[in-house]
Design a protein around this motif. Structure first.
Motif, PDB file in Angstrom:
ATOM      1  N   ARG B 444       9.411 -20.098 -12.134  1.00 10.18           N
ATOM      2  CA  ARG B 444      10.198 -20.333 -10.701  1.00 10.18           C
ATOM      3  C   ARG B 444       9.589 -21.198  -9.791  1.00 10.18           C
ATOM      4  O   ARG B 444       9.897 -21.627  -8.408  1.00 10.18           O
ATOM      5  N   TYR B 445       8.308 -21.660 -10.343  1.00  6.18           N
ATOM      6  CA  TYR B 445       7.628 -22.729  -9.218  1.00  6.18           C
ATOM      7  C   TYR B 445       8.263 -23.801  -8.697  1.00  6.18           C
ATOM      8  O   TYR B 445       8.125 -23.952  -7.305  1.00  6.18           O
ATOM      9  N   THR B 446       8.935 -24.613  -9.212  1.00  7.71           N
ATOM     10  CA  THR B 446       9.733 -25.757  -8.676  1.00  7.71           C
ATOM     11  C   THR B 446      11.003 -25.515  -8.209  1.00  7.71           C
ATOM     12  O   THR B 446      11.495 -26.412  -7.356  1.00  7.71           O
ATOM     13  N   GLY B 447      11.499 -24.401  -8.713  1.00  6.51           N
ATOM     14  CA  GLY B 447      13.126 -23.971  -8.161  1.00  6.51           C
ATOM     15  C   GLY B 447      13.050 -23.726  -6.712  1.00  6.51           C
ATOM     16  O   GLY B 447      13.868 -23.679  -6.085  1.00  6.51           O
ATOM     17  N   HIS B 448      12.020 -22.853  -6.401  1.00  8.27           N
ATOM     18  CA  HIS B 448      11.650 -22.212  -5.157  1.00  8.27           C
ATOM     19  C   HIS B 448      10.461 -22.681  -4.477  1.00  8.27           C
ATOM     20  O   HIS B 448       9.123 -22.075  -4.924  1.00  8.27           O
ATOM     21  N   ARG B 449      10.466 -23.632  -3.458  1.00  2.34           N
ATOM     22  CA  ARG B 449       9.220 -24.074  -3.299  1.00  2.34           C
ATOM     23  C   ARG B 449       8.748 -23.509  -1.749  1.00  2.34           C
ATOM     24  O   ARG B 449       9.370 -23.031  -1.029  1.00  2.34           O
ATOM     25  N   THR B 450       7.516 -23.477  -1.957  1.00  5.74           N
ATOM     26  CA  THR B 450       6.737 -23.028  -0.569  1.00  5.74           C
ATOM     27  C   THR B 450       5.344 -24.039  -0.672  1.00  5.74           C
ATOM     28  O   THR B 450       4.987 -24.383  -1.758  1.00  5.74           O
ATOM     29  N   SER B 451       5.051 -24.497   0.656  1.00  4.84           N
ATOM     30  CA  SER B 451       3.683 -25.350   0.501  1.00  4.84           C
ATOM     31  C   SER B 451       2.487 -24.649   0.364  1.00  4.84           C
ATOM     32  O   SER B 451       2.432 -23.403   0.364  1.00  4.84           O
ATOM     33  N   ARG B 461       7.859 -17.149   5.206  1.00  8.09           N
ATOM     34  CA  ARG B 461       8.550 -17.706   3.898  1.00  8.09           C
ATOM     35  C   ARG B 461       7.779 -17.517   2.658  1.00  8.09           C
ATOM     36  O   ARG B 461       8.314 -17.019   1.685  1.00  8.09           O
ATOM     37  N   PHE B 462       6.632 -17.707   2.705  1.00  7.41           N
ATOM     38  CA  PHE B 462       5.744 -17.467   1.517  1.00  7.41           C
ATOM     39  C   PHE B 462       6.024 -16.052   0.944  1.00  7.41           C
ATOM     40  O   PHE B 462       5.857 -16.108  -0.369  1.00  7.41           O
ATOM     41  N   ARG B 463       5.715 -15.133   1.903  1.00 10.37           N
ATOM     42  CA  ARG B 463       5.841 -13.893   1.318  1.00 10.37           C
ATOM     43  C   ARG B 463       7.299 -13.449   0.897  1.00 10.37           C
ATOM     44  O   ARG B 463       7.598 -12.713  -0.129  1.00 10.37           O
ATOM     45  N   VAL B 465       9.250 -15.647  -0.568  1.00 10.56           N
ATOM     46  CA  VAL B 465       9.316 -16.298  -1.984  1.00 10.56           C
ATOM     47  C   VAL B 465       8.592 -15.631  -2.997  1.00 10.56           C
ATOM     48  O   VAL B 465       9.009 -15.386  -4.066  1.00 10.56           O
ATOM     49  N   ARG B 466       7.387 -15.005  -2.466  1.00 12.77           N
ATOM     50  CA  ARG B 466       6.360 -14.370  -3.348  1.00 12.77           C
ATOM     51  C   ARG B 466       7.243 -13.014  -4.044  1.00 12.77           C
ATOM     52  O   ARG B 466       7.231 -12.754  -5.164  1.00 12.77           O
ATOM     53  N   HIS B 467       7.744 -12.488  -2.988  1.00 10.64           N
ATOM     54  CA  HIS B 467       8.430 -11.092  -3.087  1.00 10.64           C
ATOM     55  C   HIS B 467       9.735 -11.419  -4.317  1.00 10.64           C
ATOM     56  O   HIS B 467       9.801 -10.806  -5.246  1.00 10.64           O
ATOM     57  N   GLU B 468      10.561 -12.600  -4.103  1.00 15.71           N
ATOM     58  CA  GLU B 468      11.594 -12.963  -4.977  1.00 15.71           C
ATOM     59  C   GLU B 468      11.108 -13.046  -6.427  1.00 15.71           C
ATOM     60  O   GLU B 468      11.452 -12.642  -7.309  1.00 15.71           O
TER      61      GLU B 468
END
Lengths: 252, 616, 285
Positions: B444-451, B461-463, B465-468
């Motif tokens: 999922r790295y490039t499909g769902h980005r965080t900086s 936001r990071f949390r 995405v990580r949760h997802e």
């Protein structure tokens, strides 16, 4: 086909198992090669043919079973010592040394023989007789030759070691049908010199034409072993099911 | 063992934090001057080493230019101080940014080269430091060094020895916290993916060059900070501090501590600082000692001390919990894949030649959503070439490849992946040092980005995405029946499971098209069955699947459409029933014609050829 | 012209280091970081033999070759062969180079020692420039060595085996080549060459314990410019680096010498990533 037949096989492979790391590809493979005769290993790709050859040659470790060359157990011998003991292996893909000339490739083929330079050259001359196309190109770089010529060179290079057993992996691979016939013709000739030949092929018909014995592998196991003139179940062995129509091949 | 389990129940970062606290209270525990200095030098060295670890250990690039960035940090801080800006925070900020700039500028040409050339150009960069300084003798003091640096201040207060000790400790603690946050985040896993294989990275949509540059440039920051701290420690900077020897010390510390670890830098730095560097009283013996030390360390330690620790921890874990099950596959019924819309992959008249060898000629193929398309053919027929062209690893000579009408040809390999093409590999390609769950989530790295910054600060936001990431990965694992192995190291799985893991990784972001390259090879019958039912599920959910496969039975059982390649050309396409009976397919695979009469004539021809061969 | 001669001689020194790297690289695709230190040891042995013990030149040559070859052989056995991870070979051979640096300082001290050149020390006039006999010798040795190695490797079976092994290790094994033993032999041979070179390099650069580091790096640069594995490439690379360094030092100032070489290196690598004499093969997945 007249061949001098002895009862002692030059190569005896028993219950061989091997693979790459934890990927086991060959499970239980046994077959023999006799002097002056040709055994062909058939099978779809992925069946384990090349891996079997690699284990027989010592490039891959055998994890089970044994390999005997001329009655001597060589299961644990290093690949380069097997060459000295009379085993020559021509890998698939025409792996000659591209940066060396035809002549240099041939001389290097005699690396294990401790011959004088003149004797080595005489041997090379013999190869030029066996493979006339090479004679005209002796000072050309091997990399500049056509696929068929490279295949001839690869075989000639292996023959320079003066082997008792020659193993060929898909000498017809990537070659036009006419060239395949020519290569097979040469392979048939080599048999006449009394060495045992183990051939791995995908070109079934062309190889059966020169073979004495046929072993078919699938999923790393022997599914069919028979004399070359008694092949009723070939298609069965290949696809693991009743063929759609008729039997596959009836050798003359 | 109970004790061990209690220890293991504590999260790793708490132990690190505790160590940090001990570091902070040491000055009040009777730390003498020389020990204090050793600790400060160790921390400074550790900062530089951790920068190297980012590029060497995590991104797998032998880029050794950290000493140059360290030097730039030191000189920036020194010059600032001489100009009157003595506040340590200002200096750290500017030095960090300055080093970052040096990293980016030197990284761009260097990283294009890779491997040995990169190692050498970056080493060369270190050698240039004294020369660059000598070009500006008035500002830098040239070879004599930069003297006259003012004592550092913090918010206007002059820092004493203890105060500066605390500053160094806090900077080191903060940086290691930042590093830990990066490494344990999805970015850290992406770096390991890159290290495992650039091909794999590109296939998951990661831009190889940008990722390498990110690692190298990020690694410049701690080097710059370390430089600033070093300048303020001795209030004197000389080119000799940034010599070749220093660069080799950094490299040695990195490898001895373990390049692919966060705290290995600290351990490695301590070993080098308290080991060889300690005996500086006997300069010559020190060299001999360092040499022997590196040889012995290099021979004995693969992966550094960090790896030794990890092996030990794993072993203790196993002793503490013998009931961990790593054998059986699948617990409970596999969940269904929710319906999703695959994309239409269309290949039209594609040709490719390598030199004079025509590998593919006018191949056309279509894979529709909700179907399985199989590509078969003998060795050397062009299957792999076609696959590589779809994935953007080769350019097409002519023809076009589109996904739902959007062209794929002309995109880079990572661009193709981002456009929705996911694949598995003939030999499973799985990064070392990550768990099964993380390996799957990396899809999922490039499909769902965080900086990266979001990862460092652990923003909401990071949390999210990580949760997802984790939730989706768990779902995928349940689907392929590996959910009970989520925390096992991914590369330690047996082959069959690694293949299933690859399918899960490729599937996690609902790809437009899923390419399976020999997914069944090396699997036992049970595993092939599992794979087959998984592929059926994907198809029924609406996905587009392309199988490149040798296993004829599997192909006949699974495929809706089969395309047969031979000698670079498509000889036929059709449903399994038709392919099964197609005489050309049989002849390509067997070299025989199934029609009895034809077989006879052709066999005669062959035998004739062999006979004539004997006569020559 | 004196400048050119100096640059050429310097380039020859770098090229000779690169030749030694190449011998190891061709046989085993790794680098011996301690190669320059082996040359340095050769120079020290030459000093001891010629100055301290006052032995005859052939005897000293034999001594240098034998002792450095033995060192290289020991290095291969202890610091190269047992290492599993290729990254670690960088560390272990680096370790050997530091060890040799330290050991030579212990034995010979830290002062530069003037190694006399057996061909004389009188300055000669050549094409309007001044040149030392040793500088002529260095250029000649570099050219002859590259020529001889290229010729002999094609003339003898062992040479062919070595080239074959570098092209396709597995195929060489299947021709009966004991690749591990040959790799060991090449490593030891590179040591023998390094020992011999010490006799020539020492008089030009002095025998000094810091000699290794700069030679090591410049040798690498030469190799990268010419292309890893290419013997003629070392001559061209040496020529480029030696002249660039000499000219930059003369016309731009000493501090620009390395920077100029660096810029040239980066430029060449960006245009031809594998060096001038090696072609990049088409990428496969």
């Amino acid at each position: 086909m007249t061949t001098q037949q002895t009862d002692e096989p030059i190569l005896r492979v028993r219950n061989l198992g091997t693979g790459y790391g934890d990927l086991r590809v060959v499970w239980d493979v046994s077959f023999d090669v006799w002097p002056g005769r040709l055994t062909v290993l058939l099978g779809r790709n992925g069946a384990g043919k090349t891996t079997t050859l690699r284990a027989v040659s010592g490039l891959n470790k055998a994890t089970a079973g044994s390999v005997e060359l001329g009655g001597r157990d060589i299961t644990k011998a290093a690949a380069h010592t097997r060459v000295r003991q009379g085993m020559a292996y021509v890998q698939e893909g025409k792996r000659v040394f591209h940066a060396q000339t035809v002549e240099q490739n041939l001389l290097l083929g005699g690396y294990t023989r401790r011959l004088k330079r003149t004797e080595l050259r005489q041997e090379a001359e013999r190869m030029y007789e066996l493979f006339p196309v090479l004679g005209d190109k002796r000072s050309l770089l091997a990399g500049t030759m056509s696929g068929g010529q490279q295949q001839m060179l690869a075989i000639a290079q292996a023959m320079m070691a003066g082997p008792r057993l020659l193993m060929l992996d898909e000498p017809s691979g990537g070659l036009a049908p006419v060239i395949v016939n020519e290569v097979m013709e040469r392979v048939g000739l080599l048999k006449e010199t009394g060495i045992g030949i183990l051939l791995v092929e995908q070109a079934v018909e062309a190889s059966i034409a020169v073979a004495d014995h046929v072993t078919v592998l699938d999923m790393g196991r022997v599914v069919l072993a028979s004399a070359a003139d008694d092949l009723d179940n070939l298609q069965d062995a290949y696809f693991g099911r009743t063929p759609a129509q008729g039997s596959a091949s009836r050798d003359s | 063992m109970v004790l061990w389990r209690t220890v293991r129940a504590v999260p790793g970062w708490i132990l690190a934090l505790a160590l940090g606290l001990v570091l902070l209270v040491l000055p009040w525990a009777g730390l003498d001057f020389s020990a204090s200095r050793q600790i400060q030098l160790t921390l400074i060295l550790a900062l530089v080493v951790s920068g190297l670890n980012l590029s060497l250990g995590y991104a797998g690039e032998l880029a050794l230019g950290q000493a140059a960035m360290y030097a730039s940090g030191a000189y920036i801080a020194g010059l600032l101080s001489k100009a009157g800006h003595t506040d340590i925070l200002v200096q750290l900020l500017v030095a960090g940014l300055g080093a970052l700039a040096v990293g980016v500028v030197t990284g761009i040409p260097g990283l294009r080269l890779g491997s040995w050339s990169l190692a050498m150009t970056s080493f060369f960069l270190v050698l240039l430091v004294p020369d660059v300084l000598a070009i500006f003798p008035r500002a830098t003091g040239g070879r004599n060094g930069l003297s006259g640096i003012q004592s550092p201040t913090l918010f206007g207060t002059l820092l004493d020895g203890t105060g500066f000790y605390l500053v160094i400790s806090v900077v080191a603690i903060l940086w290691f916290a930042v590093l830990r946050n990066i490494v344990t985040s999805r970015h850290g896993i992406a770096l390991r993916v890159l290290k495992q294989s650039p091909v794999l990275a590109a296939s998951t949509g990661i831009s190889v060059f940008r990722m390498k540059l990110l690692a190298y440039a990020l690694g410049a920051i701690p080097a710059g900070l370390a430089g600033a701290l070093f300048a303020n420690l001795d209030l004197y900077v000389s080119p000799e501090a940034f010599s070749f020897t220093f660069a080799t010390t950094v490299l040695s510390a990195s490898i001895l501590g373990g390049s692919a670890s966060v705290y290995g830098a600290l351990v490695g730095a301590a070993v080098m600082q308290f080991g060889p560097n300690q005996s500086s009283g006997f300069q010559q013996y020190a060299l001999v000692f360092t040499g022997v030390f590196l040889v012995v360390g290099g021979v004995l330690l693969t992966g550094g001390l960090a790896r030794v620790c990890r092996v030990l921890v794993t072993r203790l874990d196993r002793m503490a919990q013998p009931e961990v099950n790593t054998v059986a596959t699948g617990t409970g019924p596999a969940p269904n894949i929710p319906p999703y819309k695959g994309a239409t992959l269309r290949i039209r008249d594609v040709s490719k030649a390598f030199g004079g060898n025509q590998a593919l000629k006018d191949v056309s193929l279509e894979a529709l959503p909700g179907t399985v398309t199989a590509l078969i053919g003998p060795n050397g027929s062009g299957k792999t070439t076609l696959l590589n062209m779809v994935c953007g690893f080769y350019r097409t000579d002519s023809g076009e490849i589109t996904l739902d009408g959007a062209p794929l040809h002309g995109l880079t390999s990572d661009g193709v992946a981002r456009a929705g093409v996911a694949r598995t590999f003939q030999t499973p390609n799985i990064p070392a040092g990550v768990t099964v769950l993380e390996a799957v989530a990396s899809g999922r790295y490039t499909g769902h980005r965080t900086s990266v910054l979001a990862a460092v600060l652990r923003t909401p936001r990071f949390r999210r995405v990580r949760h997802e990431d984790l939730r989706e990965a768990e779902r995928m694992l349940a689907l392929v029946g590996l959910d009970h192995l989520r925390d096992t190291e991914a590369v330690s799985l047996p082959l069959g499971m690694r293949r299933l893991l690859e399918v899960a990784r490729a599937l996690i972001d609902a790809p437009g098209v899923l390419l399976l390259d020999e997914a069944a090879s090396g699997l036992d019958e049970h595993e092939v069955e599992r794979l087959a039912s998984l592929i059926r599920q994907i198809r029924d959910a609406g996905g587009t699947v392309v199988l490149v496969e040798h296993n004829f039975r599997l192909v006949l059982a699974l495929a809706d459409d089969i395309a047969v390649l031979a000698h670079g050309q498509l000889i036929t396409t059709g449903p399994p029933e038709a392919i099964e009976r197609d005489p050309r397919v049989l002849s390509e695979y067997l070299g025989v014609d199934p029609a009895p009469t034809a077989a006879h004539t052709s066999t005669d021809r062959m035998t004739g050829a062999a006979t004539s061969g004997e006569n020559t | 012209m004196t400048l050119i001669w100096g640059g050429l001689a310097l380039g020859a020194v770098y090229a000779l280091v690169a030749v030694c790297y190449n011998i190891v690289f061709i046989s085993s695709k790794t680098f011996n970081f301690a190669q320059a230190q082996l040359i340095m040891v050769g120079a020290f042995v030459a000093y001891t033999g010629l100055v301290t013990w006052k032995l005859s030149v052939p005897l000293v040559m034999l001594l240098a070759v034998a002792s450095v070859m033995a060192l290289a052989a020991i290095e291969e056995r202890l610091a190269v062969r047992p290492v599993k991870d290729p990254h670690n070979i960088l560390v272990t051979t680096l370790g050997v180079s530091i060890l040799l640096n330290g050991a030579t300082q212990l034995v010979w001290g830290t002062q530069p020692l003037n190694v006399p050149f057996f061909g004389g020390n009188d300055v000669l006039e050549l094409f309007g420039g001044q040149i030392y006999p040793v500088e002529i010798a260095l250029v000649l040795v570099a050219v002859v060595l590259v020529w001889a190695l290229t010729r002999l490797s094609r003339r003898f079976l062992v040479g062919l085996a070595l080239l074959g092994m570098s092209e396709d290790r597995e195929a060489a094994m299947l021709r009966g080549v004991n690749v591990r033993r040959l790799a060991f032999g090449a490593f030891a041979f590179s040591g023998a060459v390094a020992g011999l070179l010490g006799m020539f390099v020492g008089p030009k650069t002095f025998a000094v314990a810091t000699l290794g580091a700069s030679l090591a790096l410049k040798g690498f640069v030469v190799l990268a410019i010419g292309g890893f594995g290419s013997m003629p490439g070392t001559l061209v690379g040496g020529l480029v680096v030696g002249l660039a360094e000499a000219l930059a030092a003369r016309y731009l100032g000493g501090e620009y010498a390395n920077i100029t070489v660096f810029v040239i290196l980066i430029t060449i690598l960006l245009v031809r990533p594998a060096g001038l004499f090696v072609r990049v093969r088409e990428r496969t997945v």
